[in-house]
Every structure is written in C-alpha cells, then in structure tokens.
Design a protein around this motif. Structure first.
Motif, PDB file in Angstrom:
ATOM      1  N   ILE A 127       0.834  -1.204   0.000  1.00 50.42           N
ATOM      2  CA  ILE A 127       0.000   0.000   0.000  1.00 50.42           C
ATOM      3  C   ILE A 127       0.867   1.252   0.000  1.00 50.42           C
ATOM      4  O   ILE A 127       0.591   2.225  -0.721  1.00 50.42           O
ATOM      5  CB  ILE A 127      -0.950  -0.012   1.212  1.00 50.42           C
ATOM      6  N   ILE A 128       1.946   1.232   0.796  1.00 46.35           N
ATOM      7  CA  ILE A 128       2.871   2.372   0.816  1.00 46.35           C
ATOM      8  C   ILE A 128       3.485   2.574  -0.572  1.00 46.35           C
ATOM      9  O   ILE A 128       3.602   3.710  -1.059  1.00 46.35           O
ATOM     10  CB  ILE A 128       3.973   2.155   1.866  1.00 46.35           C
ATOM     11  N   GLU A 129       3.862   1.486  -1.212  1.00 47.84           N
ATOM     12  CA  GLU A 129       4.427   1.581  -2.566  1.00 47.84           C
ATOM     13  C   GLU A 129       3.428   2.213  -3.523  1.00 47.84           C
ATOM     14  O   GLU A 129       3.764   3.120  -4.291  1.00 47.84           O
ATOM     15  CB  GLU A 129       4.824   0.199  -3.068  1.00 47.84           C
ATOM     16  N   HIS A 130       2.185   1.740  -3.482  1.00 40.33           N
ATOM     17  CA  HIS A 130       1.161   2.270  -4.379  1.00 40.33           C
ATOM     18  C   HIS A 130       0.915   3.765  -4.130  1.00 40.33           C
ATOM     19  O   HIS A 130       0.853   4.564  -5.076  1.00 40.33           O
ATOM     20  CB  HIS A 130      -0.153   1.510  -4.194  1.00 40.33           C
ATOM     21  N   LEU A 131       0.775   4.149  -2.868  1.00 37.45           N
ATOM     22  CA  LEU A 131       0.443   5.540  -2.544  1.00 37.45           C
ATOM     23  C   LEU A 131       1.573   6.502  -2.896  1.00 37.45           C
ATOM     24  O   LEU A 131       1.332   7.580  -3.456  1.00 37.45           O
ATOM     25  CB  LEU A 131       0.100   5.655  -1.054  1.00 37.45           C
ATOM     26  N   THR A 132       2.807   6.128  -2.561  1.00 35.82           N
ATOM     27  CA  THR A 132       3.927   7.043  -2.791  1.00 35.82           C
ATOM     28  C   THR A 132       4.296   7.165  -4.263  1.00 35.82           C
ATOM     29  O   THR A 132       4.915   8.145  -4.671  1.00 35.82           O
ATOM     30  CB  THR A 132       5.173   6.609  -1.992  1.00 35.82           C
ATOM     31  N   ASN A 133       3.930   6.171  -5.070  1.00 30.71           N
ATOM     32  CA  ASN A 133       4.254   6.223  -6.499  1.00 30.71           C
ATOM     33  C   ASN A 133       3.137   6.816  -7.342  1.00 30.71           C
ATOM     34  O   ASN A 133       3.345   7.087  -8.533  1.00 30.71           O
ATOM     35  CB  ASN A 133       4.588   4.822  -7.016  1.00 30.71           C
ATOM     36  N   PHE A 134       1.969   7.018  -6.749  1.00 28.83           N
ATOM     37  CA  PHE A 134       0.813   7.454  -7.539  1.00 28.83           C
ATOM     38  C   PHE A 134       1.048   8.806  -8.218  1.00 28.83           C
ATOM     39  O   PHE A 134       1.024   8.907  -9.453  1.00 28.83           O
ATOM     40  CB  PHE A 134      -0.435   7.521  -6.641  1.00 28.83           C
ATOM     41  N   LEU A 135       1.297   9.844  -7.435  1.00 27.94           N
ATOM     42  CA  LEU A 135       1.447  11.181  -8.018  1.00 27.94           C
ATOM     43  C   LEU A 135       2.668  11.312  -8.922  1.00 27.94           C
ATOM     44  O   LEU A 135       2.566  11.898 -10.011  1.00 27.94           O
ATOM     45  CB  LEU A 135       1.473  12.232  -6.910  1.00 27.94           C
ATOM     46  N   PRO A 136       3.857  10.786  -8.529  1.00 30.41           N
ATOM     47  CA  PRO A 136       4.997  10.887  -9.439  1.00 30.41           C
ATOM     48  C   PRO A 136       4.755  10.220 -10.794  1.00 30.41           C
ATOM     49  O   PRO A 136       5.147  10.758 -11.838  1.00 30.41           O
ATOM     50  CB  PRO A 136       6.121  10.179  -8.673  1.00 30.41           C
ATOM     51  N   CYS A 137       4.077   9.076 -10.784  1.00 31.21           N
ATOM     52  CA  CYS A 137       3.840   8.366 -12.045  1.00 31.21           C
ATOM     53  C   CYS A 137       2.765   9.045 -12.885  1.00 31.21           C
ATOM     54  O   CYS A 137       2.876   9.127 -14.112  1.00 31.21           O
ATOM     55  CB  CYS A 137       3.455   6.912 -11.768  1.00 31.21           C
ATOM     56  N   VAL A 138       1.719   9.547 -12.220  1.00 24.08           N
ATOM     57  CA  VAL A 138       0.701  10.298 -12.949  1.00 24.08           C
ATOM     58  C   VAL A 138       1.322  11.531 -13.604  1.00 24.08           C
ATOM     59  O   VAL A 138       1.081  11.824 -14.788  1.00 24.08           O
ATOM     60  CB  VAL A 138      -0.450  10.721 -12.003  1.00 24.08           C
ATOM     61  N   SER A 139       2.151  12.249 -12.856  1.00 22.40           N
ATOM     62  CA  SER A 139       2.808  13.447 -13.385  1.00 22.40           C
ATOM     63  C   SER A 139       3.681  13.123 -14.579  1.00 22.40           C
ATOM     64  O   SER A 139       3.663  13.824 -15.601  1.00 22.40           O
ATOM     65  CB  SER A 139       3.642  14.116 -12.292  1.00 22.40           C
ATOM     66  N   ARG A 140       4.446  12.023 -14.468  1.00 27.13           N
ATOM     67  CA  ARG A 140       5.325  11.633 -15.566  1.00 27.13           C
ATOM     68  C   ARG A 140       4.542  11.323 -16.828  1.00 27.13           C
ATOM     69  O   ARG A 140       4.914  11.729 -17.933  1.00 27.13           O
ATOM     70  CB  ARG A 140       6.157  10.410 -15.148  1.00 27.13           C
TER      71      ARG A 140
END
Length: 394
Positions: A103-116
């Motif tokens: 869950i931590i992996e999913h949450l912390t990667n959400f915004l950076p990946c969406v932005s990219r």
C-alpha cells in the motif's frame, strides 16, 4: 542477472535505433530493479526490453534496470518491508492491511507516475503492479484518454479476488494467461476486451548447458522453488512429505519466507540433513541451480503461470506438479501431473520421472514460451488497443 539484463536491453535498443517508432508505451512497476525474483517485476523488465524493438518504451521502476528505465519516484515495497514487520509496528499496521508495504508503494508512487505520464505524453500505459498501477493509469486516462493494457498476474488465486477488483478499473485490454481465467473474467464482465497470452522465459539464460552447483545432498535431487509461507498457495509441505517416501532422494527448497524455520525443522525431521536443505540464491545464479537438480516440483494450487515451471523445463528438467488445466498446458509431455494431495501418488510421480531422461522434451516444450514470441503477441495487442482507442474517440 542485473548486468545481463542491462546488456541485453542495450542490444535491443541498439537494434531499434534506426527504426521509426512513432508510438510511445509506458510500463510501470515500482519494484522492478529492486526485487529481481518477483515474476511481475521480471515480466515488466522483459516486456520493456523486447517491446523496445517496436515502440519507444519507458519503464517506471524502483531502481535502474538499464537505460530504458526511469525511477518511478516513490518508495518500493522492498525498502519498507523489514521496518513494517518489526514486532511493535507489525501488530499495529497489520490491523488495517495484510500487506502495508505494498500500500505504501502504491500511494507514494501514484502522483509521481501520474505526473510523468501527463508531462511526458504516452500512447499507452501498461501497469504491471496490480491495483496501484491500474489506479494511476485510470487517473491519466480520465485526463488524457490514454488507453490501458493490463496483464492479470494473480489469475484465480483467492477465487479470483484480485481479478474481480482489477476488472473494476476497466482496462482497455486485459491479458490473462489461460482459458480458465479468461472464462472467469468474461462471466464477470462480458464486454471486457480480452486476450490470452502466456508468460515467458529467457531461453538464452536458462539452458541445460553450463556451470552446475554442488548442494552437498544425496542425489538425485528434487528442486522446489517457492516462497516459504504455510498460508500461501504453494503447499510446500506436500513436496516434503512426498520426497520423504523415496529413499536416497533429496529435496532442495529454494526460497525464503516467514515460515522458513518451520520448513527447516519439518524437512530435517522427515528427510534428515543429508537429504534436505533450504537455500536462497541471487537471481543470476538460478540457471545454475536448475541445471544442478534432477527434477522440478511445485505442488501449488491455482498457480497463475509460474515462471519457475518454464525456467526448469528450459534447463532440461522434467516437472511433477498438480494436475489441472493450466499445468497441462504449461508442462505438456515434459513431466507428470498427478494428485499431489495424495503423498503416495505424488511420490510415485517423482519416482517415475527419475527413471527417464526428459531433457529433450522439456527443452522443446519450453521453447513455446520464449520472450521474443510473447513480446510479438503483445506488440500486436498494443497496436490494436491504441488503434481501437483512437477510433472510438474520433
């Protein structure tokens, strides 16, 4: 393995430099490059490598996997697992989630990946990390209309719980490994665009020829590659019980997990220290591990499409495993499928394969699953998915 993957990736990119690749594909797995033993992580890396011959492909990963990858920007589950599983913290966080590190992996990667994906516009998003990647891809699709391709790696585990959840994201194309899973998905969502493509194996790395290891065990040796967890679907206990019924046959468990001590005690009790061992090896040594054994077994239930079967066969090993539809397709005539819940029948299956040389059949069967063949099928699916999306938005 890391160095080899990087070198091969460079080769694929070099071959593609002079080709016009108008379509851009973004593949996502924030554990790729960190965890080199996970099936979905290897899948993401191999897809990126092979599809680079046809598209402009970028892998958003947890660590560098080659010059085709870019760090996703969040925290990989591997970096938080040990911290979260400290006794005091574990008792608290596991009240809210079974796998908080994911869950931590999913949450912390959400915004950076969406932005990219929004800034560096892409023609298709291919998440490989379950619902976290699908949620990210769905957000980008809602803003820009970018189509989503998703491969279901969990199959029908837990009565298809993960598949049901992931279908709710409505990927523009879903890929599953076998007909049974496809039928299950169609019953839930008949309108879902769906393709059946098997998993793959690197036939250059996994071969019968090459260096071997001495495990210090009585031969012949049965190899089982699995996570050591009594609560999962691998059912390692069944393999220990079956091998214990064969005199002068050893079992090597290759893996790790929360119940390692239990399995160590159980194996030594039933087989003794000369016929049983648990070992872990870095991924780059696994080809040596396979070719140093005599037979491979994994008595799991509802196995989605384990890479271990194909790696074992490519290394020349026969397979003894569960008799079900997907194992019949994978193993074919490269071993014996049986009722592994019956220890006598299971033991007899192991005994029978040890009497014959299966190498030619195993290698020939594994050739069906070469990553190059698999990537070509995905290339066609990606082209069709992008084309279909463009036609519906015109």
């Amino acid at each position: 393995m890391i160095r080899q993957l990087v070198n091969t990736a460079n080769k694929y990119q070099q071959e593609s430099q002079d080709k016009h690749k108008p379509l851009k594909v973004t593949i996502l797995h924030p554990s790729a490059g960190v965890n080199w033993s996970g099936g979905s992580e290897i899948f993401a890396i191999e897809m990126t490598r092979r599809l680079s011959a046809y598209f402009d492909v970028e892998l958003l990963s947890g660590a560098e996997c080659g010059n085709f990858s870019r760090k996703a920007g969040g925290v990989s589950r591997a970096y938080t697992y040990n911290l979260i599983n400290q006794p005091l913290i574990k008792n608290l966080v596991h009240r809210f989630a079974n796998h908080p590190e994911i869950i931590i992996e999913h949450l912390t990667n959400f915004l950076p990946c969406v932005s990219r994906c929004l800034i560096n516009s892409t023609d298709l998003i291919f998440p490989c990390n379950d619902y976290g990647g699908l949620a990210m891809a769905a957000a980008v699709r809602a803003i820009k209309g970018t189509p989503i391709l998703y491969t279901e790696h969990n199959g029908l585990l837990a009565q298809g719980k993960c598949l049901k959840r992931n279908l709710s994201f409505s990927p523009d194309c879903l890929v599953v490994f076998d007909k049974k899973t496809a039928s299950f998905a169609r019953n839930i969502k008949p309108q879902q665009e769906l393709n059946i493509i098997s998993n793959g194996v690197d036939l250059e790395r996994f071969t019968p020829d090459g260096a071997k290891l001495n495990f210090g065990l009585t031969t012949p040796i049965v190899l089982c590659v699995a996570s050591l967890n009594r609560k999962n679907h691998k059912r390692v206990d069944l393999a220990i019980n079956a091998v214990s019924r064969l005199s002068q046959v050893s079992l090597l468990l290759c893996g790790d997990g929360p119940d390692r001590d239990y399995f160590q005690a159980r194996g030594e009790q039933l087989l003794g220290v000369n016929r049983f061992k648990i070992s872990t090896f870095p991924s780059q040594r696994m080809p040596e591990v396979y070719r140093s054994a005599d037979v491979f077994t994994l008595p799991s239930i509802n196995e989605p499409f384990s890479l271990a079967y194909m790696e074992a066969m490519a290394s020349g090993l026969p397979v003894v495993t569960t008799d079900d539809q997907i194992r019949r397709y994978i193993v074919g005539d490269s071993g014996i499928l049986c009722d592994v819940t019956n220890p006598e029948i299971y033991a007899d299956g192991l005994f029978q394969v040890l009497k014959t040389n299966w190498q030619q059949k195993a290698v020939s069967n594994a050739a069906r699953f070469s990553w190059d063949n698999i990537a070509w099928k995905y290339r066609n699916v990606i082209m069709e998915t992008i084309k279909r999306k463009k036609e519906t938005t015109v």
